[in-house]
Write a protein that holds these residues in place. Structure first.
Motif, PDB file in Angstrom:
ATOM      1  N   SER A  43       0.870  -1.256   0.004  1.00 18.51           N
ATOM      2  CA  SER A  43      -0.130   0.035   0.079  1.00 18.51           C
ATOM      3  C   SER A  43       1.006   1.370   0.008  1.00 18.51           C
ATOM      4  CB  SER A  43      -0.992   0.094   1.038  1.00 18.51           C
ATOM      5  OG  SER A  43      -1.722  -0.946   1.353  1.00 18.51           O
ATOM      6  N   PHE A  44       1.988   1.172   0.929  1.00 11.84           N
ATOM      7  CA  PHE A  44       2.742   2.481   0.804  1.00 11.84           C
ATOM      8  C   PHE A  44       3.457   2.397  -0.584  1.00 11.84           C
ATOM      9  CE2 PHE A  44       3.868   3.030   5.474  1.00 11.84           C
ATOM     10  CZ  PHE A  44       2.559   3.163   5.714  1.00 11.84           C
ATOM     11  N   PHE A  45       3.876   1.437  -1.127  1.00 11.99           N
ATOM     12  CA  PHE A  45       4.323   1.759  -2.494  1.00 11.99           C
ATOM     13  C   PHE A  45       3.550   2.388  -3.509  1.00 11.99           C
ATOM     14  CE2 PHE A  45       6.391   0.298  -6.617  1.00 11.99           C
ATOM     15  CZ  PHE A  45       7.860   0.368  -6.101  1.00 11.99           C
ATOM     16  N   ILE A  46       2.273   2.011  -3.421  1.00 11.08           N
ATOM     17  CA  ILE A  46       1.139   2.161  -4.287  1.00 11.08           C
ATOM     18  C   ILE A  46       0.762   3.839  -4.137  1.00 11.08           C
ATOM     19  CG2 ILE A  46      -1.243   2.104  -5.117  1.00 11.08           C
ATOM     20  CD1 ILE A  46      -0.803  -0.850  -4.568  1.00 11.08           C
ATOM     21  N   LEU A  47       0.947   4.133  -2.819  1.00 11.24           N
ATOM     22  CA  LEU A  47       0.686   5.610  -2.453  1.00 11.24           C
ATOM     23  C   LEU A  47       1.852   6.332  -2.644  1.00 11.24           C
ATOM     24  CD1 LEU A  47      -0.846   5.018   1.215  1.00 11.24           C
ATOM     25  CD2 LEU A  47      -2.087   5.957  -0.699  1.00 11.24           C
ATOM     26  N   GLY A  48       2.715   6.186  -2.915  1.00  8.74           N
ATOM     27  CA  GLY A  48       3.972   6.787  -3.270  1.00  8.74           C
ATOM     28  C   GLY A  48       3.777   7.203  -4.594  1.00  8.74           C
ATOM     29  N   ALA A  49       3.118   6.124  -5.334  1.00  6.10           N
ATOM     30  CA  ALA A  49       3.162   6.562  -6.999  1.00  6.10           C
ATOM     31  C   ALA A  49       1.878   7.619  -7.036  1.00  6.10           C
ATOM     32  CB  ALA A  49       2.582   5.193  -7.685  1.00  6.10           C
ATOM     33  N   ILE A  50       0.643   7.439  -6.202  1.00  3.26           N
ATOM     34  CA  ILE A  50      -0.502   8.092  -6.367  1.00  3.26           C
ATOM     35  C   ILE A  50      -0.181   9.608  -5.783  1.00  3.26           C
ATOM     36  CG2 ILE A  50      -2.626   8.579  -5.329  1.00  3.26           C
ATOM     37  CD1 ILE A  50      -2.952   5.761  -4.845  1.00  3.26           C
ATOM     38  N   VAL A  51       0.757   9.937  -4.953  1.00  2.00           N
ATOM     39  CA  VAL A  51       1.056  11.119  -4.505  1.00  2.00           C
ATOM     40  C   VAL A  51       1.898  12.056  -5.481  1.00  2.00           C
ATOM     41  CG1 VAL A  51       3.148  10.754  -3.233  1.00  2.00           C
ATOM     42  CG2 VAL A  51       1.479  12.297  -2.264  1.00  2.00           C
ATOM     43  N   LEU A  52       2.474  11.365  -6.343  1.00  2.00           N
ATOM     44  CA  LEU A  52       3.007  12.244  -7.463  1.00  2.00           C
ATOM     45  C   LEU A  52       2.126  12.986  -8.359  1.00  2.00           C
ATOM     46  CD1 LEU A  52       5.622   9.320  -8.681  1.00  2.00           C
ATOM     47  CD2 LEU A  52       6.341  11.017  -7.368  1.00  2.00           C
ATOM     48  N   ASN A  53       0.906  12.670  -8.270  1.00  2.15           N
ATOM     49  CA  ASN A  53       0.167  13.588  -8.787  1.00  2.15           C
ATOM     50  C   ASN A  53       0.073  15.205  -8.416  1.00  2.15           C
ATOM     51  OD1 ASN A  53      -1.910  12.332 -10.846  1.00  2.15           O
ATOM     52  ND2 ASN A  53      -1.953  10.889  -8.841  1.00  2.15           N
ATOM     53  N   CYS A  54       0.963  15.385  -7.185  1.00  2.00           N
ATOM     54  CA  CYS A  54       1.090  16.750  -6.815  1.00  2.00           C
ATOM     55  C   CYS A  54       2.046  17.339  -7.758  1.00  2.00           C
ATOM     56  CB  CYS A  54       1.811  16.596  -5.516  1.00  2.00           C
ATOM     57  SG  CYS A  54       0.665  16.141  -3.969  1.00  2.00           S
ATOM     58  N   CYS A  55       2.817  16.497  -8.565  1.00  2.90           N
ATOM     59  CA  CYS A  55       3.838  17.199  -9.482  1.00  2.90           C
ATOM     60  C   CYS A  55       3.034  17.704 -10.662  1.00  2.90           C
ATOM     61  CB  CYS A  55       4.847  16.246 -10.051  1.00  2.90           C
ATOM     62  SG  CYS A  55       5.993  15.575  -8.595  1.00  2.90           S
TER      63      CYS A  55
END
Length: 491
Positions: A177-189
């Motif tokens: 889950s942490f790995f997937i959340l790390g990808a999702i939060v890249l939407n901040c870029c």
């Protein structure tokens, strides 16, 4: 009561156009900044069992993340002033993503403190401060509406992330889950890419002490205009002067600001812990995991409606002159909700608490920065926020672990909610009482100032009359001397 402090930006924001795209970007950035630390509480019980740690130790994860986000505010402000909002937000999103992916490989709780708490928290600071700042550059007349839409990102994202995190945990475990959340939060870029630097026509800027600073109009970036105007001001030497170039330390002489700081520091000891422990408290009561996670969604939905609703109410002619009292009431109302929770039975009681707590929490969040601007004005607002976040990061950091320690000691969550309720209630009463006296002192000072001005005007009139009488006597003497001289010449 004194009216709200006036605003003089020195230029005219567009109040629309690309600004709405900026609002959408700020919606994403603010949503991740505020909702992300809260939504991670879904994983706390499982991480606690995996590492065999106490409640207070697991609570440090969200506490460090929130505290770093608050403490990183001034650093973020300096970077925004130097490079603009766009690159700072994009770097912040990258930092949070890297922190979450790194935490997925963690082998100790210290690893999570560093990756999620420090790296992730600093990344969220780089998302929050620029998003708040750039809205004020694009909007003036419609700024309350724009801020309300952007701030709604927090409850919207919390409402979405809470069940999503539960689904991810059931499917992939906390590491996946942490790995997937790390990808999702890249939407901040992506959100940062929308924050295009604004080009506007500047107005002539007037200094409070030296008069006119800038003349004429031209198309420029307001950051550049601010730097140019700053270069024209007289330079001062010394350590304090150097610090004041970045942040206004004279705010600590502001009585209303000191009251705001004391009340907020006390308030933040009990502000975030009830949210952090809401899902674990429900599980402790025997509620299943999805129902516990749904409480956060209910809380977020009510919060989502409460924030813009509170902004509309605060803008009315009845509340606006008394907005400090409205904020005091919202803080005390939070405390009453926490004190009532242990008395509410079953899952129905938890749902009722989530509704009323969501309303109370949304009221405080909607008014938190508005009352600060009402106190210090728009020109000093940036420095005021920076100084406040530095002081508030202490209780933000210590509040949840202290609450977790209470759970460890008593093996029951109700004492933690009692403690948080007392802290919030004390802070609300303190703000109400001190603001009452502050308003009275301001009225007295205003009356004394008017009397002093009247005395000065009276003295000026008397001095003018004396000068006129002296001039008249002097002219009479001159005429007499001239007459005497003419008579002597005739003789």
């Amino acid at each position: 009561m004194p009216p709200a402090t006036t605003t003089n930006l020195g230029y005219t924001p567009p109040d629309g156009g690309w600004g709405w795209a900026v609002v959408f970007g700020s919606f994403i950035s603010i949503g991740f900044s505020y909702a992300f630390p809260k939504s991670l509480t879904i994983y706390f019980k499982e991480i606690q069992e995996y590492f065999s740690i106490s409640y207070s130790e697991i609570a440090w994860v969200s506490s460090i993340m929130l505290a770093t986000m608050y403490a990183g505010g001034p650093v973020s402000s300096i970077l925004v002033n130097r490079y603009g909002s766009r690159p700072v937000v994009m770097i912040g999103g990258l930092m949070v993503g890297v922190g979450m992916v790194s935490a997925a490989f963690g082998t100790t709780i210290i690893h999570l403190y560093l990756c999620v708490g420090v790296i992730g928290g600093l990344g969220l600071a780089f998302n929050l401060q620029p998003a708040l700042t750039i809205i004020g550059k694009y909007f003036l007349v419609k700024r309350p509406m724009a801020n309300g839409l952007a701030m709604a990102g927090s409850p919207v994202f919390l409402c979405t992330l809470a069940p999503l995190n539960q689904f991810l945990f059931d499917s992939f475990g906390w590491r996946g889950s942490f790995f997937i959340l790390g990808a999702i939060v890249l939407n901040c870029c992506v959100a940062g890419a929308l924050m295009r630097p604004i080009k506007i026509k500047t107005k002539p800027l007037v200094s409070q002490s030296a008069g006119e600073v800038g003349k004429g109009e031209g198309e420029t970036d307001p950051q550049v205009a601010g730097l140019l105007n700053g270069k024209q001001s007289p330079k001062r030497t010394g350590c304090a002067a150097r610090v004041n170039e970045f942040i206004d330390l004279s705010l600590f002489k502001h009585r209303g600001y000191r009251i705001y700081l004391v009340g907020n520091v006390v308030m933040f000891f009990g502000f975030f812990a009830p949210v952090v422990f809401l899902a674990p408290y429900a599980k402790h009561q025997g509620i299943d995991e999805y129902s516990a996670a749904f409480l956060l969604s209910i809380f977020a939905l009510v919060d989502m409606v409460a924030r813009p609703g509170t902004g509309l109410v605060a803008n009315t002619k009845w509340i606006r002159p008394r907005i400090q009292y409205f904020f005091s009431f919202s803080v005390a109302y939070n405390g009453v909700c926490h004190l009532a929770l242990p008395l509410l039975p079953g899952y129905t009681g938890l749902v009722v608490y989530a509704v009323f707590f969501g309303l109370a929490f949304g009221m405080v969040c909607a008014l938190l920065f508005e009352v600060l601007m009402d106190l210090v004005g728009a020109q000093r607002f940036s420095s005021a926020v920076g100084l406040a976040t530095i002081l508030e990061c202490g209780p933000v950091l210590l509040g949840p672990p202290i609450s977790g320690a209470l759970v460890d000691i008593f093996m029951d969550y109700k004492y933690m909610y009692y403690a948080c309720g007392v802290m919030m209630l004390v802070a609300g009463l303190f703000l109400f009482i001190m603001n009452f006296f502050n308003y009275r002192w301001l009225e007295q000072e205003d009356q004394e100032k008017k009397k002093h001005e009247e005395v000065q005007i009276g003295s000026a009139k008397e001095l003018s009359a004396i000068e006129k009488a002296t001039d008249a006597e002097h002219s009479i003497k001159l005429s007499q001397e001239q007459l005497t001289d003419s008579e002597s010449k005739e003789t």
